[in-house]
Scaffold this motif. Structure first.
Motif, PDB file in Angstrom:
ATOM      1  N   PRO A 173      49.963  46.569  42.300  1.00 15.48           N
ATOM      2  CA  PRO A 173      50.676  46.518  41.026  1.00 15.48           C
ATOM      3  C   PRO A 173      49.989  45.595  40.020  1.00 15.48           C
ATOM      4  O   PRO A 173      49.032  44.896  40.371  1.00 15.48           O
ATOM      5  N   GLU A 174      50.508  45.584  38.797  1.00 17.35           N
ATOM      6  CA  GLU A 174      49.886  44.770  37.749  1.00 17.35           C
ATOM      7  C   GLU A 174      49.901  43.296  38.117  1.00 17.35           C
ATOM      8  O   GLU A 174      48.924  42.579  37.916  1.00 17.35           O
ATOM      9  N   LYS A 175      51.027  42.833  38.681  1.00 19.33           N
ATOM     10  CA  LYS A 175      51.119  41.449  39.134  1.00 19.33           C
ATOM     11  C   LYS A 175      51.257  41.444  40.655  1.00 19.33           C
ATOM     12  O   LYS A 175      52.142  42.099  41.219  1.00 19.33           O
ATOM     13  N   LEU A 176      50.373  40.707  41.294  1.00 24.73           N
ATOM     14  CA  LEU A 176      50.207  40.773  42.742  1.00 24.73           C
ATOM     15  C   LEU A 176      50.958  39.666  43.472  1.00 24.73           C
ATOM     16  O   LEU A 176      51.164  38.571  42.936  1.00 24.73           O
ATOM     17  N   ARG A 177      51.272  39.974  44.718  1.00 20.62           N
ATOM     18  CA  ARG A 177      51.837  38.980  45.632  1.00 20.62           C
ATOM     19  C   ARG A 177      50.811  38.775  46.749  1.00 20.62           C
ATOM     20  O   ARG A 177      50.527  39.707  47.512  1.00 20.62           O
ATOM     21  N   LEU A 178      50.247  37.580  46.770  1.00 21.43           N
ATOM     22  CA  LEU A 178      49.153  37.282  47.690  1.00 21.43           C
ATOM     23  C   LEU A 178      49.622  36.333  48.785  1.00 21.43           C
ATOM     24  O   LEU A 178      50.399  35.411  48.533  1.00 21.43           O
ATOM     25  N   LEU A 179      49.121  36.573  49.990  1.00 23.56           N
ATOM     26  CA  LEU A 179      49.389  35.688  51.123  1.00 23.56           C
ATOM     27  C   LEU A 179      48.118  34.934  51.470  1.00 23.56           C
ATOM     28  O   LEU A 179      47.023  35.507  51.493  1.00 23.56           O
ATOM     29  N   THR A 180      48.251  33.643  51.741  1.00 23.35           N
ATOM     30  CA  THR A 180      47.112  32.866  52.214  1.00 23.35           C
ATOM     31  C   THR A 180      47.534  32.043  53.421  1.00 23.35           C
ATOM     32  O   THR A 180      48.726  31.807  53.648  1.00 23.35           O
ATOM     33  N   ALA A 238      34.828  21.037  46.748  1.00 19.33           N
ATOM     34  CA  ALA A 238      34.578  19.973  45.764  1.00 19.33           C
ATOM     35  C   ALA A 238      35.511  20.118  44.570  1.00 19.33           C
ATOM     36  O   ALA A 238      35.583  19.222  43.728  1.00 19.33           O
ATOM     37  N   GLY A 239      36.220  21.243  44.478  1.00 21.54           N
ATOM     38  CA  GLY A 239      37.143  21.507  43.387  1.00 21.54           C
ATOM     39  C   GLY A 239      37.341  23.002  43.196  1.00 21.54           C
ATOM     40  O   GLY A 239      36.459  23.797  43.494  1.00 21.54           O
ATOM     41  N   TYR A 240      38.511  23.426  42.751  1.00 21.44           N
ATOM     42  CA  TYR A 240      38.917  24.785  42.419  1.00 21.44           C
ATOM     43  C   TYR A 240      39.327  25.599  43.643  1.00 21.44           C
ATOM     44  O   TYR A 240      40.353  26.246  43.648  1.00 21.44           O
ATOM     45  N   GLY A 241      38.509  25.614  44.691  1.00 17.36           N
ATOM     46  CA  GLY A 241      38.899  26.293  45.913  1.00 17.36           C
ATOM     47  C   GLY A 241      38.233  27.636  46.100  1.00 17.36           C
ATOM     48  O   GLY A 241      37.683  28.222  45.168  1.00 17.36           O
ATOM     49  N   THR A 242      38.295  28.152  47.335  1.00 18.93           N
ATOM     50  CA  THR A 242      37.738  29.466  47.664  1.00 18.93           C
ATOM     51  C   THR A 242      38.870  30.500  47.653  1.00 18.93           C
ATOM     52  O   THR A 242      39.061  31.205  46.670  1.00 18.93           O
ATOM     53  N   ALA A 243      39.657  30.581  48.733  1.00 20.85           N
ATOM     54  CA  ALA A 243      40.788  31.509  48.728  1.00 20.85           C
ATOM     55  C   ALA A 243      41.777  31.158  47.619  1.00 20.85           C
ATOM     56  O   ALA A 243      42.244  32.028  46.880  1.00 20.85           O
ATOM     57  N   LEU A 244      42.092  29.880  47.478  1.00 20.06           N
ATOM     58  CA  LEU A 244      43.011  29.484  46.414  1.00 20.06           C
ATOM     59  C   LEU A 244      42.330  29.547  45.049  1.00 20.06           C
ATOM     60  O   LEU A 244      43.012  29.625  44.019  1.00 20.06           O
ATOM     61  N   GLY A 245      40.997  29.554  45.030  1.00 17.54           N
ATOM     62  CA  GLY A 245      40.285  29.807  43.784  1.00 17.54           C
ATOM     63  C   GLY A 245      40.546  31.223  43.291  1.00 17.54           C
ATOM     64  O   GLY A 245      40.704  31.468  42.083  1.00 17.54           O
ATOM     65  N   VAL A 246      40.614  32.183  44.220  1.00 18.40           N
ATOM     66  CA  VAL A 246      40.967  33.561  43.862  1.00 18.40           C
ATOM     67  C   VAL A 246      42.394  33.607  43.329  1.00 18.40           C
ATOM     68  O   VAL A 246      42.689  34.271  42.323  1.00 18.40           O
ATOM     69  N   VAL A 247      43.287  32.874  43.989  1.00 13.59           N
ATOM     70  CA  VAL A 247      44.678  32.789  43.520  1.00 13.59           C
ATOM     71  C   VAL A 247      44.725  32.190  42.124  1.00 13.59           C
ATOM     72  O   VAL A 247      45.429  32.699  41.233  1.00 13.59           O
ATOM     73  N   ARG A 248      43.989  31.096  41.905  1.00 11.87           N
ATOM     74  CA  ARG A 248      43.971  30.461  40.585  1.00 11.87           C
ATOM     75  C   ARG A 248      43.468  31.428  39.516  1.00 11.87           C
ATOM     76  O   ARG A 248      44.029  31.507  38.415  1.00 11.87           O
ATOM     77  N   SER A 249      42.404  32.146  39.830  1.00 14.39           N
ATOM     78  CA  SER A 249      41.846  33.087  38.851  1.00 14.39           C
ATOM     79  C   SER A 249      42.845  34.194  38.540  1.00 14.39           C
ATOM     80  O   SER A 249      42.990  34.614  37.387  1.00 14.39           O
ATOM     81  N   ALA A 250      43.557  34.684  39.568  1.00 13.31           N
ATOM     82  CA  ALA A 250      44.574  35.711  39.341  1.00 13.31           C
ATOM     83  C   ALA A 250      45.713  35.170  38.491  1.00 13.31           C
ATOM     84  O   ALA A 250      46.227  35.863  37.597  1.00 13.31           O
ATOM     85  N   TRP A 251      46.108  33.931  38.736  1.00 12.83           N
ATOM     86  CA  TRP A 251      47.187  33.312  37.954  1.00 12.83           C
ATOM     87  C   TRP A 251      46.786  33.158  36.498  1.00 12.83           C
ATOM     88  O   TRP A 251      47.554  33.492  35.585  1.00 12.83           O
ATOM     89  N   ARG A 252      45.579  32.698  36.270  1.00 12.52           N
ATOM     90  CA  ARG A 252      45.121  32.472  34.899  1.00 12.52           C
ATOM     91  C   ARG A 252      44.870  33.781  34.157  1.00 12.52           C
ATOM     92  O   ARG A 252      44.906  33.813  32.926  1.00 12.52           O
ATOM     93  N   ALA A 253      44.625  34.858  34.913  1.00 13.36           N
ATOM     94  CA  ALA A 253      44.433  36.170  34.299  1.00 13.36           C
ATOM     95  C   ALA A 253      45.757  36.936  34.176  1.00 13.36           C
ATOM     96  O   ALA A 253      45.762  38.111  33.808  1.00 13.36           O
ATOM     97  N   ASN A 254      46.862  36.274  34.505  1.00 10.68           N
ATOM     98  CA  ASN A 254      48.202  36.879  34.423  1.00 10.68           C
ATOM     99  C   ASN A 254      48.346  38.071  35.368  1.00 10.68           C
ATOM    100  O   ASN A 254      49.041  39.026  35.064  1.00 10.68           O
TER     101      ASN A 254
END
Length: 347
Positions: free
Chosen positions: A151-158, A168-184
């Motif tokens: 769907p347009e807005k996803l539900r992700l499990l980690t 060192a900052g931002y994250g790998t798996a949670l970096g993907v989550v962050r990018s999805a959040w910032r991209a709405n």
């Protein structure tokens, strides 16, 4: 709080976010010696494969500072001894060994003095840290592009914590989550608690709260149920070591999540830098699995939850076979496990 950086060089020492104190308290641990860094890695004050690598690099710098002589051969021998101590802290996270080897290679640089060589080692460690942040941001963007289009807005499990605290900052798996959040594109992230050390409950949930990302905490036993109920669109986890065939070691319980994802036809992604791929091993059977103290199982906080006389088994990691992995998200793009060699060749 803004951006989270768990490993920071400060003057002539290192400041670590003490991850054993989160979420109850946000405290910085001052590390002044290579021995203190080894202890911090071993006791999980700093944890997460990329973060361990960065911490080990700065541990090598601290070790270099401890040498007061002027003989190059003696200096290099001293560094080798420091490297040996750091290597013995956490056997599964390959980034630890990768960073130490890079620092030892840097120590071979031609310089006029030992002091100049120490400066070069510090610059190398700082480069490892800054490169890791850039790598995680690239992983986040490649992962965003790889996520399901609907769907347009996803539900992700980690599972566990593969966020800013683990890098060192931002994250790998949670970096993907962050990018999805910032991209709405993110509706919610579901975080497994991740027994027995509860990195999901203590760390992933804490990171999400800091950034205002909607997060729901699950007991590890709930993931399959949530998938069955149609609550999960994709799974994104990190990695501590990846074999050449794509078999992936990550926090214990990851394999179970991958099996549940396959059973419910849910994409399962691994997010990790190329440095997490161990080019010396061909399958997950060769990955060493760290076993930790049984106290992590029989005790929560100061409360014992199991009777005396019980035997315990406490592996810190398990291996998810490559055939359960939809794609491995790296800083150079997303690769099917069978195509990892292509990714390494492009690096």
């Amino acid at each position: 709080m803004g951006a989270i950086f768990p490993v920071i060089w400060h003057g002539d020492r290192v400041h670590l976010i003490d991850q054993t104190r989160l979420p109850a308290a946000y405290e910085l641990k001052e590390i002044r010696t290579s021995a203190e860094m080894a202890t911090a890695i071993r006791t999980m004050i700093v944890r997460g494969a990329p973060a361990i690598g960065v911490a080990a690099a700065f541990g090598m710098v601290l070790g270099a500072q401890e040498y007061s002589g002027s003989d190059r051969a003696s200096f290099l021998a001293h560094l080798e001894a420091v490297a040996t101590d750091l290597r013995q802290t956490r056997p599964t996270a390959v980034n630890l060994f990768w960073a130490i080897d890079r620092m030892l290679s840097a120590a071979q640089a031609e310089t006029a003095t030992i002091e100049a060589l120490k400066d070069h080692l510090l610059a190398t460690a700082q480069a490892i840290a800054s490169e890791d942040v850039a790598t995680c941001q690239a992983i986040g963007q490649h992962g965003l592009a790889a996520l399901p289009s609907t769907p347009e807005k996803l539900r992700l499990l980690t599972h566990c914590n593969a966020g800013a605290l683990a890098t060192a900052g931002y994250g790998t798996a949670l970096g993907v989550v962050r990018s999805a959040w910032r991209a709405n594109r993110l509706e919610r992230v579901y975080a497994d608690e991740t027994r027995p050390r509860l990195q999901g409950a203590k760390l992933t949930a804490w990171e999400c709260v800091q950034e205002g990302i909607p997060v729901t905490l699950l007991a590890d036993t709930m993931a399959a149920h949530c998938m069955q109920r149609g609550m999960i669109d994709a799974v994104v986890v990190g990695a501590d070591r990846i074999a050449l065939n794509g078999d992936t070691a990550n926090k214990i319980g990851t394999y179970s999540v991958a099996l549940a994802a396959q059973a419910h036809d849910i994409p399962f992604f691994v997010a990790a830098p190329l440095s997490t791929i161990d080019t010396k091993i061909h399958t997950g059977a060769e990955i060493p699995i760290e076993e930790r103290h049984p106290q992590e199982i029989y005790q929560v906080g100061f409360t014992r939850i199991a009777p005396a006389g019980v035997d315990f088994y406490n592996p810190a990691f398990d291996v998810t076979p490559a055939h359960l992995i939809t794609g491995i998200i790296t800083e150079l793009g997303v690769f099917a496990p069978a195509d990892l060699a292509r990714g390494i060749g492009a690096a």
